[in-house]
Design a protein around this motif. Structure first.
Motif, PDB file in Angstrom:
ATOM      1  N   HIS A   1       0.813  -1.285   0.055  1.00  0.00           N
ATOM      2  CA  HIS A   1       0.050  -0.014   0.116  1.00  0.00           C
ATOM      3  C   HIS A   1       0.754   1.293  -0.093  1.00  0.00           C
ATOM      4  O   HIS A   1       1.731   1.333   0.932  1.00  0.00           O
TER       5      HIS A   1
ATOM      6  N   HIS B   1      -5.905   3.440  -5.012  1.00  0.00           N
ATOM      7  CA  HIS B   1      -6.872   3.318  -3.815  1.00  0.00           C
ATOM      8  C   HIS B   1      -7.782   4.149  -3.692  1.00  0.00           C
ATOM      9  O   HIS B   1      -7.982   4.748  -4.550  1.00  0.00           O
ATOM     10  N   HIS B   2      -8.482   4.047  -2.649  1.00  0.00           N
ATOM     11  CA  HIS B   2      -9.588   4.734  -2.506  1.00  0.00           C
ATOM     12  C   HIS B   2      -9.485   6.551  -2.621  1.00  0.00           C
ATOM     13  O   HIS B   2     -10.397   7.198  -2.997  1.00  0.00           O
TER      14      HIS B   2
ATOM     15  N   TYR C   1      -3.763  -4.362  -7.186  1.00  0.00           N
ATOM     16  CA  TYR C   1      -4.941  -3.815  -6.546  1.00  0.00           C
ATOM     17  C   TYR C   1      -5.417  -2.696  -7.088  1.00  0.00           C
ATOM     18  O   TYR C   1      -4.837  -1.811  -7.466  1.00  0.00           O
TER      19      TYR C   1
ATOM     20  N   ARG D   1     -14.028  -9.353  -4.016  1.00  0.00           N
ATOM     21  CA  ARG D   1     -14.317  -8.081  -3.610  1.00  0.00           C
ATOM     22  C   ARG D   1     -14.713  -7.168  -5.081  1.00  0.00           C
ATOM     23  O   ARG D   1     -14.633  -5.964  -5.162  1.00  0.00           O
TER      24      ARG D   1
ATOM     25  N   HIS E   1     -15.650  -9.344   4.813  1.00  0.00           N
ATOM     26  CA  HIS E   1     -15.743  -9.757   3.445  1.00  0.00           C
ATOM     27  C   HIS E   1     -15.994 -11.098   3.380  1.00  0.00           C
ATOM     28  O   HIS E   1     -15.624 -12.005   3.962  1.00  0.00           O
TER      29      HIS E   1
HETATM   30  O1  FHN Z   1     -10.246   0.315   2.859  1.00  0.00           O
HETATM   31  C1  FHN Z   1      -9.195  -0.875   2.351  1.00  0.00           C
HETATM   32  C2  FHN Z   1      -8.176  -0.538   3.290  1.00  0.00           C
HETATM   33  O2  FHN Z   1      -7.539   0.555   3.056  1.00  0.00           O
HETATM   34  C3  FHN Z   1      -6.858  -1.818   2.858  1.00  0.00           C
HETATM   35  O3  FHN Z   1      -6.879  -1.464   1.563  1.00  0.00           O
HETATM   36  C4  FHN Z   1      -7.712  -3.028   2.847  1.00  0.00           C
HETATM   37  C5  FHN Z   1      -6.852  -4.203   2.337  1.00  0.00           C
HETATM   38  O4  FHN Z   1      -7.623  -5.574   2.099  1.00  0.00           O
HETATM   39  N1  FHN Z   1      -8.987  -2.999   2.135  1.00  0.00           N
HETATM   40  C6  FHN Z   1      -9.984  -2.159   2.673  1.00  0.00           C
HETATM   41  C7  FHN Z   1     -10.522  -2.681   3.815  1.00  0.00           C
HETATM   42  O5  FHN Z   1     -11.220  -3.659   4.020  1.00  0.00           O
END
Ligand code: FHN
Length: 435
Positions: A48, A107-108, A150, A234, A243
């Motif tokens: 990450h 990422h988000h 990812y 996911r 999850h």
């Molecule tokens: O919100 C994300 C978190 O930042 C991280 O990436 C994890 C990794 O599995 N996944 C989400 C939280 O379930």
């Protein structure tokens, strides 16, 4: 009466079409052979990383919470990881005994670590101006580590995604989820056609804008680009709560228990994702897991028939912290001796516990001993199973006996070779994988 009949037809059509769009055609699903190969890898590196490491707060989640949105969204203008070296990261993974590597391409927070044509919010517009994803893909190929990506289906930075903050509730009326999905597909097409990932690790499927049918459509789209790309569970809409496992109707090829070891499952593939520290992205002085925790997590994950995707958070200058590198090297040193009991094995037949876990391959049952305090370890009887010999992996014979009920008593030596996980091999009268 006629109106009622019309209504019933409309409803059934709606539900039928809805059911069809939320399912994936079984003929395009990832093959068992490809998934078996994935599960044989057992151990991967999760990474990450992004401009947020300049603040040492959590990627995505600290945008608009610990770090004001305006500040967070401008961090990329300072992001210049001049000490980033893809070969160094991949060699660190390889020396840890990791067989695959998964990088957060987006990422988000929406920042893209590759030169996408579909968003200016990407690495080429930072001072660094190099394709991080591409560099890692190249290095993985060079060192024979499987390259994985990812990608999040939620993006709080993109105006077309309806929600703009962590745990945001009100959808932005000016957003357009269909434009957002079109951009996402274009970006994923870039990633799959330019970098050929072995696996795609989706995330962010829990917010209301993301529908199951979007996931079904995306899975189908990706499989047309690469029929063998492996995709986690996911990609469809989250079913709420943790999850989900891989049950009927869940789209994706493997389940993704997070920050915990998944349950023993001999039917459906699963992979635990876990941080080597506590935060996913780099954080100063974060708590680093002990070597015992790291090794026993790997052994219990394998013992449950799952993979472990173990996360490191590199620093803003592009280096992985030396203490994380050292911990991973210690795991690699353990795997250099005991890797035969992890890679290419099946989990079970016993449920992992605090005393032991078991893995198996052909006629060998590997017993991972976590707690050598007691003189004996007793394994419950396995129908028709007889032990022909017992010995420490790479070591001396182990005294054992088999009771009339078939239970197996292992007499542990006073000093086991490894305090975290010593592996005893039981050679059986049958194929251990078929028990
Ligand atoms: O919100 C994300 C978190 O930042 C991280 O990436 C994890 C990794 O599995 N996944 C989400 C939280 O379930």
């Amino acid at each position: 009466m006629k109106q009622l009949f019309t209504l019933l037809v409309l409803l059934s059509t709606f539900y039928q079409s809805n059911a069809q769009t939320t399912a994936v055609n079984p003929s395009i699903k990832t093959s068992k052979a490809v998934l078996d190969d994935f599960m044989d890898q057992r151990f991967g590196m999760f990474i990450h990383w992004g401009p947020v490491t300049l603040r040492g707060t959590e990627i995505g989640w600290s945008r608009g919470t610990n770090v004001p949105v305006q500040d967070y969204d401008n961090l990329y203008k300072e992001f210049n990881p001049v000490l980033f070296n893809a070969d160094t990261w991949v060699k660190t993974a390889k020396e840890a005994g990791m067989k695959y590597l998964t990088i957060t391409s987006k990422h988000h927070d929406g920042f893209c670590l590759w030169p996408t044509k579909f968003s200016d919010y990407n690495i080429m517009n930072s001072p660094y101006k190099k394709d991080i994803v591409g560099e890692l893909a190249k290095a993985c190929k060079k060192y024979n580590v499987k390259f994985c990506v990812y990608f999040t289906v939620l993006d709080w930075h993109d105006p077309n995604y309806p929600i703009h903050l962590p745990d945001g509730k009100n959808a932005d009326p000016k957003s357009d989820i269909h434009k957002f999905i079109a951009t996402m597909k274009s970006q994923l097409q870039e990633i799959v056609t330019q970098y050929h990932p072995y696996m795609l690790w989706f995330d962010g499927n829990w917010e209301s804008p993301w529908k199951n049918e979007y996931g079904a459509d995306l899975y189908t789209f990706l499989k047309k680009l690469d029929p063998n790309v492996i995709i986690n569970n996911r990609i469809g809409a989250s079913q709420g709560g943790e999850h989900p496992k891989l049950t009927e109707g869940i789209i994706g090829d493997f389940a993704t228990p997070e920050q915990k070891i998944g349950e023993l499952n001999m039917k459906n593939p699963w992979e635990t994702c876990m941080t080597i520290c506590q935060q996913w992205a780099w954080k100063p002085n974060d708590n680093l897991k002990t070597l015992k925790e790291c090794i026993q997590t790997l052994a219990k994950t394998s013992g449950g028939n799952g993979n472990l995707l173990f996360n490191v958070g590199p620093m803003a200058d592009g280096r992985i912290e030396q203490r994380q590198i050292n911990r991973l090297k210690e795991m690699g040193d353990w795997l250099a001796i005991y890797g035969e009991s992890i890679y290419g094995t099946k989990g079970g037949p016993y449920k992992p516990n605090e005393i032991f876990a078991t893995t198996r391959k052909n006629n060998k049952l590997y017993v991972h001993i976590f707690d050598g305090k007691s003189a004996d370890v007793i394994l419950p009887a396995l129908e028709g199973v007889k032990v022909n010999q017992a010995y420490l992996l790479k070591g001396s014979k182990i005294n054992y006996s088999q009771n009339t009920d078939g239970s197996i008593v292992l007499r542990l030596p006073e000093h086991l070779p490894n305090a975290d996980d010593s592996v005893i091999v039981l050679e059986l009268n049958t194929n251990a994988e078929r028990i």
